[in-house]
Each structure stands twice: as structure tokens, then as C-alpha cells.
Design an enzyme around this catalytic site. Structure first.
Site, PDB file in Angstrom:
ATOM      1  N   HIS A 265       7.253  -1.942   2.095  1.00 34.71           N
ATOM      2  CA  HIS A 265       6.009  -1.898   1.313  1.00 34.71           C
ATOM      3  C   HIS A 265       6.243  -1.412  -0.114  1.00 34.71           C
ATOM      4  O   HIS A 265       5.664  -1.956  -1.060  1.00 34.71           O
ATOM      5  CB  HIS A 265       4.973  -1.020   2.020  1.00 34.71           C
ATOM      6  CG  HIS A 265       4.427  -1.635   3.267  1.00 34.71           C
ATOM      7  ND1 HIS A 265       3.670  -2.784   3.257  1.00 34.71           N
ATOM      8  CD2 HIS A 265       4.548  -1.278   4.577  1.00 34.71           C
ATOM      9  CE1 HIS A 265       3.325  -3.100   4.496  1.00 34.71           C
ATOM     10  NE2 HIS A 265       3.854  -2.200   5.317  1.00 34.71           N
TER      11      HIS A 265
ATOM     12  N   SER B 125       0.284   2.058   8.538  1.00 32.66           N
ATOM     13  CA  SER B 125       1.651   1.738   8.939  1.00 32.66           C
ATOM     14  C   SER B 125       2.275   2.807   9.823  1.00 32.66           C
ATOM     15  O   SER B 125       2.022   4.005   9.651  1.00 32.66           O
ATOM     16  CB  SER B 125       2.528   1.561   7.692  1.00 32.66           C
ATOM     17  OG  SER B 125       2.074   0.482   6.904  1.00 32.66           O
TER      18      SER B 125
END
Length: 459
Positions: A378, A305
Site C-alpha cells: 500500500h 488491512s
């Protein structure tokens, strides 16, 4: 699909014929007149006409809206905010009834009386052919106009309330995107990719066609061939720490029998008008299930990410207590060529990793959660902050936004619910011991940051 097409054509025919019967002519060339006509049509639409005429009026409202300039759209939304709230007489009577006799039936009446009239207006607008996609675009305009205009917040809340119900998980369809997917959908994947730009058709093919690549998207029946959100997946042997090898033109595909890790390296929302309505958590969990069924040997599900807000935070943070030497190193990031200096990147690594740990674990938003938007997504889904990847993204965008940092969030299926609950209840961040150790070497009592790390390692 044929039934849907027939129904859409039927509605379109009704709208076109009804336009003549109701004498709804084309939009005026005068935007102010169109705004006035639009408000009148909204009043008519809420007056309780029949289904067919309501469909025609809904189409008339949407067509008039398209003719408005920015000032006209603002006038329209302000009118919705001021004049299309709850019916005051009905609401006052319902409140009085509730105070006199607070029963279940009376509470139901109070609930319906408190609903703003603009919600019913949007429901009726949705009767027109292809109206859902037009209302999503209307929300985009509203987002632009409400920036700094608090009076429009109530309208936006009502629109989001309706869109969230129309786009709930039960209506979403998961589709695999591959090279056989229709070209008009593939073009939109190229257009909407928001994390790592897709440069051309060859680049797209490298991301979706090889045996070790997957791409999945959510679709909605009302937005035909318009993805709502999609995720790109790389199948690897181990957890990667950089994006460049995954996207390299000359990379060698991983034999599928050796793949043990599924890497979610790009998640892109496609419809700005649906901002604030979460699809990503459902998408990741369903894709995990799809991959587990297809490839039972996969045992690790992890992201690679970006950290889009890190540099912006670093420039403004005032609680880091960096030593002069460490600050001088951090200041070197202003030179765009710093990444080419191997000795400098080695010196920066421990400093930047520790700053990143502080950023994720200690820096908080006004609400108390992490300040990083990707982290909130997340961690809120139940993932664990697994690893900080120095030099993970050395593209111009990666250097500008995150000083090359990327992170891995681990989705361990047995821990997802526990992590989600801890985050939702207390903003408790699930992090690996490796990330937590980076904080233990923070400077204290005047020790330089770099010195304290050396002491920690020596111990």
C-alpha cells in the site's frame, strides 16, 4: 468470445491431427523416459519448424511435462538452466562487434544475442491451445522447486519476464463480481479469498450482493473465467476500525445515499504462478475511478488491512527496550483467552499501539523498506498509513498473526503520486500525525514505556 472459441478449437484440431503426422505418442509410464523425451521435444521445438508443426510440438512438450514426477520436473528445469542460456558463439561475436563499433544497430544485435534460448522456448510453448494457463501452473512448480535451489533463479527470472509482458495492464479486463456472475467464477472467489475466509455461499452473498458492497476482479483473455486478483469493498459512512462489524451476519446495510467511504477490506491474489507480477496497484486505482463515477459523493478511500507479520516480528525483535512491566503485559499474549479480559486489553492498548508504530515506521527489511508485506504494497502504491486499530481483528487468525491489530491505509488522490515517489526513491513512509505521535512517547533514559506515555498525555 465466439471468435476466440473458434480459434482455440482450430488450434486444438491442428494439434490433434499433427500429433499423428509427427508420431507423437502418449507419455511413457516411465517418468525418466518422459523427462528425456521432453528435452528432445524442446530441442525440436527450437529447431525452427513451421507454425503448425510447432503448435503440435508445443502441445507435446506440455503433455510430457504433465506426466513428470517431482524429480522429473526438477531435471527439466535444471536442464533449462544449464543448457538453454544464451548461444555462446552468437553472444561472443556480438560482444566483439560492440567493442569494435558500439552503434545502435550493433547494440540491438547484442541484446538479441544475450537472450537465453529458454525464453524463446517458452514463447513457442505458448503457441499450443490453452498453453498460457499451463505455463502459469508450470511456474507454480518452479517456485516450489527453486526454494533453496539458486541454480533455478535464472529460469524463474526468464519466466517472470515473459509472464509480466503477457499479463501487462493493457491486456487486463476489470469485471464487477456480483450475485449474477457465473457460478464457476463465484466458486473461485470463495476458493481464492486469502484474507478473511468465505465460509459458504450465504457468506459470499453477504459480501457481494447488498447495496453497500462491491467486488471487482481483473481477468485476462487467456485465462477464461479465472480471476487474477480481486478486491472486496464495503461502502460505509466513516472509516471502520474493526473487521467483525463489516462481516457480521446480522448487520444492517448502509443506505447508499449516506455512504461517504469506500473500504478495501480484502485483496486476494488468485494465481500463485503469477507471484511477483503486480496487479494490485492497477486494480485499486481503477476501482477508485469506477466508484467515483458510480457514486460521486464518496470522498474517502481507505483500506482495513491485516498485519500478518506483526507477532512473528514481536517474538524476535531485540531492540524494543521494554520495561519489565510492559514485557509482562506483552507476554500475556501467549494466553489465547487474553482478548476476553477487558481490563487486560485496556492495559495492552497503549503498549501495543506504540509497538505497532515502531513496527511500521522503524523496523526495516534488509533492503531498507518496511518489513510488513501489506505495508510495502500500500505504501508503494502511494497510500498513507492513517490509523492503527487495536482489537481490529479478534478472530483466531487475527490474534495469532497480529495480536488483533489492523491498520487503515488512506488513498488520498491528490497525494498518491507524491507519496509513491517518496517511497520509491527513499523508502519514505507517509503516515498520519496520529501514528507518528505514538513514536514520540517511546521510552528513553530508563523510563518505562507505559510511564512515558502517561507523561506525554499529561503534558
Amino acid at each position: 468470445m465466439s471468435n476466440d472459441s473458434f480459434f482455440s478449437d482450430l488450434l486444438a484440431s491442428i494439434s490433434e491431427r499433427g500429433r499423428t503426422l509427427l508420431r507423437l505418442g502418449p507419455a511413457s509410464v516411465d517418468p525418466k523416459q518422459n523427462a528425456s523425451d521432453l528435452i528432445e521435444l524442446c530441442t525440436e521445438l527450437l529447431s525452427g519448424r513451421g507454425e503448425a508443426s510447432g503448435t503440435v510440438l508445443a502441445r507435446g512438450v506440455l503433455d510430457r511435462y504433465k506426466s513428470l514426477d517431482e524429480a522429473g520436473r526438477l531435471t527439466f528445469f535444471e536442464n533449462l538452466a544449464q543448457n538453454y542460456g544464451p548461444d555462446r558463439d552468437k553472444l561472443e561475436k556480438a560482444i566483439a562487434a560492440w567493442r569494435a563499433k558500439p552503434t545502435g544497430d550493433v547494440s540491438g544485435e547484442l541484446h538479441f544475442a544475450s537472450e537465453p534460448q529458454r525464453q524463446e522456448l517458452f514463447r513457442r510453448l505458448n503457441r499450443a491451445p490453452n498453453a498460457t494457463s499451463e505455463l502459469v501452473k508450470m511456474r507454480e512448480d518452479l517456485l516450489d522447486l527453486k526454494n533453496g535451489n539458486k541454480d533455478l533463479n535464472a529460469v524463474d527470472r526468464d519466466v517472470v519476464h515473459l509472464l509480466a509482458s503477457w499479463f501487462n495492464r493493457g491486456f487486463l479486463v476489470l469485471r464487477k463480481i456480483d450475485w449474477s456472475t457465473p457460478a464457476n467464477v463465484l466458486e473461485k472467489v470463495i476458493k481464492y479469498e486469502a484474507v478473511h475466509e468465505i465460509h459458504d455461499w450465504d457468506d459470499l452473498r453477504r459480501r457481494i450482493d447488498p447495496v453497500d458492497r462491491r467486488c471487482y476482479a481483473f481477468f485476462h483473455p487467456a485465462l477464461v473465467d479465472e480471476p487474477l486478483i480481486f478486491v472486496e469493498v464495503a461502502l460505509t459512512e466513516t472509516i471502520p476500525g474493526a473487521i467483525a462489524p463489516l462481516l457480521a451476519v446480522d448487520r444492517q446495510p448502509v443506505p447508499i445515499e449516506r455512504a461517504r467511504t469506500a473500504v478495501f477490506y480484502s485483496i486476494s491474489n488468485c494465481q500463485r504462478g503469477l507471484g511477483g507480477i503486480s496487479f494490485g496497484n492497477f486494480l485499486i486505482k481503477q476501482v477508485v475511478e469506477e466508484l467515483r463515477r458510480e457514486l460521486p459523493k464518496l470522498d474517502t478511500f481507505v483500506t482495513l488491512s491485516p498485519v500478518p507479520g506483526f507477532m512473528k516480528w514481536l517474538k524476535k525483535a531485540d531492540d524494543l527496550n521494554l520495561s519489565n512491566e510492559d514485557q509482562a503485559l506483552v507476554d500475556m499474549l501467549a494466553d489465547p483467552l487474553w482478548v476476553n479480559d477487558t481490563a487486560l486489553t485496556a492495559q495492552l492498548k497503549p503498549v501495543m499501539e506504540q509497538l505497532a508504530a515502531h513496527y511500521f515506521l522503524k523496523a526495516k527489511s534488509p533492503r531498507g523498506g518496511p518489513i510488513d508485506s501489506v505495508a510495502r504494497f500500500h505504501l508503494g502504491n502511494g497510500a498513507r498509513l492513517e490509523r492503527i486499530d487495536w482489537l481490529g481483528d479478534t478472530s483466531a487468525k487475527g490474534l495469532r498473526e497480529s495480536a488483533s491489530l489492523m491498520v487503515n491505509y488512506l488513498y488520498r488522490l491528490d497525494d498518491i503520486e507524491k507519496n509513491h515517489e517518496a517511497y520509491a526513491d527513499h523508502y519514505e513512509i507517509a503516515a498520519s500525525s496520529a501514528v507518528k505521535k505514538l513514536l514520540k512517547s517511546e521510552s528513553g533514559g530508563g523510563l518505562r514505556l507505559l510511564d512515558s506515555m502517561r507523561l506525554s498525555r499529561a503534558e
